[in-house]
Design an enzyme around this catalytic site. Structure first.
Site, PDB file in Angstrom:
ATOM      1  N   MET A   1      51.377  40.837  33.801  1.00 13.41           N
ATOM      2  CA  MET A   1      50.363  40.211  33.022  1.00 13.41           C
ATOM      3  C   MET A   1      50.134  38.762  33.461  1.00 13.41           C
ATOM      4  SD  MET A   1      50.127  40.250  28.953  1.00 13.41           S
ATOM      5  CE  MET A   1      49.157  39.388  27.994  1.00 13.41           C
TER       6      MET A   1
ATOM      7  N   GLN B   1      48.689  38.058  36.679  1.00  8.84           N
ATOM      8  CA  GLN B   1      47.448  38.069  37.083  1.00  8.84           C
ATOM      9  C   GLN B   1      46.873  36.901  36.225  1.00  8.84           C
ATOM     10  OE1 GLN B   1      45.067  39.829  37.974  1.00  8.84           O
ATOM     11  NE2 GLN B   1      43.205  39.103  36.536  1.00  8.84           N
ATOM     12  N   GLU B   2      47.337  36.498  35.062  1.00  6.98           N
ATOM     13  CA  GLU B   2      46.671  35.004  34.414  1.00  6.98           C
ATOM     14  C   GLU B   2      46.777  34.051  35.269  1.00  6.98           C
ATOM     15  OE1 GLU B   2      45.155  35.175  32.139  1.00  6.98           O
ATOM     16  OE2 GLU B   2      45.597  36.664  30.627  1.00  6.98           O
ATOM     17  N   SER B   3      48.225  33.805  35.891  1.00  4.46           N
ATOM     18  CA  SER B   3      48.339  32.318  36.409  1.00  4.46           C
ATOM     19  C   SER B   3      49.073  32.291  38.002  1.00  4.46           C
ATOM     20  CB  SER B   3      49.303  31.422  35.651  1.00  4.46           C
ATOM     21  OG  SER B   3      50.562  32.361  35.302  1.00  4.46           O
TER      22      SER B   3
ATOM     23  N   TYR C   1      40.720  43.266  35.002  1.00  5.51           N
ATOM     24  CA  TYR C   1      42.098  42.972  34.618  1.00  5.51           C
ATOM     25  C   TYR C   1      43.284  43.836  34.262  1.00  5.51           C
ATOM     26  CZ  TYR C   1      44.818  40.083  31.248  1.00  5.51           C
ATOM     27  OH  TYR C   1      45.907  39.389  30.463  1.00  5.51           O
TER      28      TYR C   1
END
Length: 482
Positions: free
Chosen positions: A318, A321-323, A448
């Protein structure tokens, strides 16, 4: 079997008085027990034993360890069948494919569930159950080397395939047309092992089924499919050849019910739904950052996972995926940090510095846990975690709007595979005008979740050095012959 003759003899005495009638009944009972006891029905033997013995193989399409649990398309199918029979499941993994085929032929197990291709040669030795999937055989090479355009261009390279596989049968057929075609049959490695040899350039080519190539693509991002070498072929479970149809008929009912209920499609979606699109550049980047960035934050992911009862690999996927595991990442909308927290979420979670890795990871895990707990009770795993991730991205309100749209279209609002088809509608006025929370970029949570599932697969099968971690053996003990 002499049961008919016994009946005729006993019947001739049955009209000679009540005494003879009682003897007749006893004799008939004994004779029927003797005759019927010659071969106990296979299904009855399994239920009496209380154990379904299944041969399988380690791999992403069959049977493997995922975190602290067992997983795999074939494993889940076998588990469902064992539950149907109300017996325990015992999975046995032979040393190689040839041994598996011999063991099922000899009756050392009840079923072989290992993505076996139905071939005419195999039908001479084993019996196949109902077809449940379709694949094609594909020739695989490494990106950067010369891509063969057809089988005649393979003859100069080193081709290696799994011994006793359907790929050998296909090559034998092709050899009649291309006599100079040569290959080596490997008795020790499975398909993933041969894919790794191609990746390391120790061999030039191998052949795998299309479903296995899709499942392994993120683990071997340098590999490519040159071309299909077969027409579509069917996969099915294998049983020992026998006159007894009891187990086969039970399998027919089992797969018919799975198809009718949609459960088979759901299982296919679970294992293959997120790997249809392969991004070479992105996958290579994940592999590099597993080595350079993940070790810096692994302990924090593990601690947050323990607190909120999430697999730390999921939190790491997760965060990637975000950063991309960059604590200083900032988006155009102002979200920031490893878990890309908004200002509002940061305030709600008590975060004072969104760029602080510890605060960001712990707050992101806590917020995901909140989304997870607020979902309707009817949403079960594994869908529940995908819904929670979607809510983390787009919000619970928009997610609920998509569930309502799915239900109004006759779909299941508790299945991610159904709701993800409704989420993109939230960006179209015709649909969002009917919803409570209005417009949303509904395609974003779909991508996402898909990306996180793909990153999770990579993380679960690689260690911190970026080296593939093969599935660990669990139970290879062989039972006595049936």
């Amino acid at each position: 079997m002499q049961l008919g003759r016994y009946k005729a003899i006993i019947y001739s005495f049955s009209h000679r008085g009540s005494f003879l009638k009682s003897i007749t009944f006893a004799l008939l009972t004994v004779c029927m027990l003797v005759a019927c006891g010659e071969a106990q029905p296979h299904l009855e033997a399994i239920q009496e034993r209380g154990e379904l013995r299944v041969l399988s193989r380690y791999g992403l399409t069959s049977y493997y360890v995922k975190g602290d649990t067992l997983a795999g398309f074939e494993y889940e199918l076998a588990q469902k069948f064992a539950e149907r029979l109300n017996v325990e499941l015992k999975v046995i993994v032979p040393d190689n494919l040839g041994n598996m085929l011999r063991l099922i032929e000899q009756g050392q197990a009840d079923i072989a569930a290992a993505g076996l291709t139905v071939t005419e040669q195999r039908k001479d030795h084993i019996r196949f159950g109902p077809v449940y999937h379709e694949v094609t055989q594909q020739l695989v090479y490494k990106n950067g080397t010369a891509k063969p355009s057809d089988i005649t261009e393979v003859v100069e390279g080193q081709l290696e395939v799994v011994a006793d596989s359907s790929h050998v049968e296909q090559l034998q057929a092709l050899h009649e047309e291309v006599p100079e075609l040569l290959w080596r049959e490997n008795n020790e490695l499975d398909n993933s092992g041969l894919l790794e040899l191609v990746q390391l350039e120790l061999i030039d080519y191998t052949i795998v089924d299309s479903n296995e190539m899709s499942a392994n693509q993120s683990l071997f991002p340098e590999l490519r499919v040159a071309f299909d070498i077969s027409e579509p072929q069917f996969l099915a479970w294998a049983l020992p050849l026998a006159e007894d149809d009891s187990l086969y008929l039970e399998l027919l009912d089992f797969f018919q019910e799975l198809e009718a209920s949609g459960d088979l499609d759901k299982l296919i979606e679970k294992y293959y739904g997120h790997i249809r699109r392969f991004d070479y550049v992105d996958t290579r980047a994940v592999h590099r950052r597993i080595q350079t960035h993940l070790p810096l934050y692994k302990d924090l992911f593990q601690q947050a996972g323990e607190i909120h009862q999430f697999d730390w690999h999921l939190l790491a996927a997760m965060s990637y995926q975000e950063s991309h595991w960059n604590p200083e990442a900032v988006s155009s909308t102002g979200v920031k940090g490893l878990m890309m927290l908004t200002r509002a979420t940061a305030r709600e979670m008590g975060v004072t510095d969104r760029e602080d890795p510890e605060q960001s990871i712990f707050a992101g895990a806590a917020y995901l846990a909140e989304m997870y707990s607020r979902l309707p009770e009817g949403i079960a795993e594994p869908d529940r975690i995908w819904f929670a991730l979607a809510a983390y991205n787009v919000g619970l309100g928009h997610l609920e709007d998509a569930r309502v749209l799915a239900q109004s279209a006759g779909k299941d609002p508790n299945l991610w595979s159904d709701v993800r088809e409704s989420l993109p509608l939230l960006s179209k006025k015709k649909w969002f005008s009917q919803t409570r929370y209005g417009y949303a970029r509904g395609s974003e949570p779909v991508r996402y979740v898909q990306n996180i599932r793909r990153y999770l697969d990579v993380l679960l099968h690689f260690d911190d050095t970026g080296i593939a971690s093969p599935p660990q053996p669990l139970d290879q003990s062989l039972p006595e012959a049936l």
